[in-house]
Design a protein around this motif. Structure first.
Motif, PDB file in Angstrom:
ATOM      1  N   LEU A 169      10.857   1.843  -7.631  1.00  0.00           N
ATOM      2  CA  LEU A 169       9.849   2.369  -8.558  1.00  0.00           C
ATOM      3  C   LEU A 169       9.362   3.739  -8.118  1.00  0.00           C
ATOM      4  N   LEU A 170       9.192   3.931  -6.813  1.00  0.00           N
ATOM      5  CA  LEU A 170       8.773   5.247  -6.316  1.00  0.00           C
ATOM      6  C   LEU A 170       9.802   6.324  -6.667  1.00  0.00           C
ATOM      7  N   VAL A 171      11.065   6.014  -6.477  1.00  0.00           N
ATOM      8  CA  VAL A 171      12.122   6.983  -6.792  1.00  0.00           C
ATOM      9  C   VAL A 171      12.189   7.239  -8.288  1.00  0.00           C
ATOM     10  N   LEU A 172      12.086   6.185  -9.090  1.00  0.00           N
ATOM     11  CA  LEU A 172      12.065   6.373 -10.536  1.00  0.00           C
ATOM     12  C   LEU A 172      10.840   7.165 -10.977  1.00  0.00           C
ATOM     13  N   GLY A 173       9.739   7.004 -10.245  1.00  0.00           N
ATOM     14  CA  GLY A 173       8.545   7.789 -10.553  1.00  0.00           C
ATOM     15  C   GLY A 173       8.763   9.271 -10.351  1.00  0.00           C
ATOM     16  N   ALA A 181       9.757  -4.890  -1.246  1.00  0.00           N
ATOM     17  CA  ALA A 181       9.617  -3.518  -0.740  1.00  0.00           C
ATOM     18  C   ALA A 181      10.711  -2.620  -1.313  1.00  0.00           C
ATOM     19  N   ALA A 182      11.925  -3.139  -1.453  1.00  0.00           N
ATOM     20  CA  ALA A 182      13.009  -2.356  -2.046  1.00  0.00           C
ATOM     21  C   ALA A 182      12.730  -2.064  -3.514  1.00  0.00           C
ATOM     22  N   ILE A 211       2.609   7.186  -8.859  1.00  0.00           N
ATOM     23  CA  ILE A 211       1.249   6.826  -8.438  1.00  0.00           C
ATOM     24  C   ILE A 211       1.013   5.328  -8.625  1.00  0.00           C
ATOM     25  N   MET A 212       1.590   4.739  -9.673  1.00  0.00           N
ATOM     26  CA  MET A 212       1.453   3.309  -9.906  1.00  0.00           C
ATOM     27  C   MET A 212       2.217   2.514  -8.835  1.00  0.00           C
ATOM     28  N   ALA A 213       3.327   3.037  -8.356  1.00  0.00           N
ATOM     29  CA  ALA A 213       4.148   2.319  -7.382  1.00  0.00           C
ATOM     30  C   ALA A 213       3.618   2.433  -5.957  1.00  0.00           C
ATOM     31  N   LEU A 214       2.791   3.423  -5.656  1.00  0.00           N
ATOM     32  CA  LEU A 214       2.270   3.590  -4.297  1.00  0.00           C
ATOM     33  C   LEU A 214       1.497   2.369  -3.803  1.00  0.00           C
ATOM     34  N   PRO A 215       0.509   1.861  -4.549  1.00  0.00           N
ATOM     35  CA  PRO A 215      -0.179   0.669  -4.029  1.00  0.00           C
ATOM     36  C   PRO A 215       0.719  -0.565  -3.955  1.00  0.00           C
ATOM     37  N   ILE A 216       1.660  -0.683  -4.879  1.00  0.00           N
ATOM     38  CA  ILE A 216       2.595  -1.814  -4.824  1.00  0.00           C
ATOM     39  C   ILE A 216       3.439  -1.723  -3.551  1.00  0.00           C
ATOM     40  N   GLY A 217       3.932  -0.540  -3.248  1.00  0.00           N
ATOM     41  CA  GLY A 217       4.701  -0.348  -2.019  1.00  0.00           C
ATOM     42  C   GLY A 217       3.867  -0.592  -0.774  1.00  0.00           C
ATOM     43  N   ALA A 218       2.606  -0.152  -0.788  1.00  0.00           N
ATOM     44  CA  ALA A 218       1.736  -0.381   0.369  1.00  0.00           C
ATOM     45  C   ALA A 218       1.490  -1.870   0.577  1.00  0.00           C
TER      46      ALA A 218
END
Length: 131
Positions: free
Chosen positions: A94-98, A88-89, A107-114
């Motif tokens: 990845l979300l922050v780097l996005g 999750a971290a 957008i690529m990191a959203l499903p990974i985070g979910a």
């Protein structure tokens, strides 16, 4: 919990005194905001401890005549190891780097985070530690 309540409450009162003095001496917004947030944090924890103190019976630690053996027994549920917080971290990174490098990465990191958050939430329903 009474001792913990008084400890956090006294720290909150300390910040109530220090914050206006800091503002009067420096007129700095950032430090004053940080001190105000620290004060609110201590008062929030104090309120929680006060509320919990009303809900639970008196602990041996709160009495002057309390014995160590009175605190023996089950202390509660402590979760075993988990890999989900690490993933999750990394997904949050990845979300922050996005946001920094491009929305395509976000957008690529959203499903990974979910997936990571759902896996972390439901880790006790499957596998080795299922209830």
């Amino acid at each position: 919990m009474r001792k913990e309540f008084w400890l956090f409450l006294s720290c909150g009162v300390f910040f109530v005194i220090v914050t206006p003095v800091y503002w009067a001496l420096t007129h700095e917004v950032t430090g004053t905001t940080a001190l105000t947030m620290a004060m609110l944090l201590f008062f929030m924890i104090s309120f929680y401890l006060w509320f919990v103190t009303k809900a639970i019976p008196e602990r041996p630690e709160d009495r002057k005549d309390g014995e160590i053996v009175e605190g023996a027994g089950e202390l509660g549920f402590f979760p075993p190891y988990s890999w989900w917080p690490l993933f999750a971290a990394m997904a949050f990174g990845l979300l922050v780097l996005g946001v920094v490098f491009g929305w395509w990465m976000f957008i690529m990191a959203l499903p990974i985070g979910a997936i990571c958050v759902i896996g972390w939430l439901f880790e006790y329903y499957r596998g080795e530690h299922a209830h």
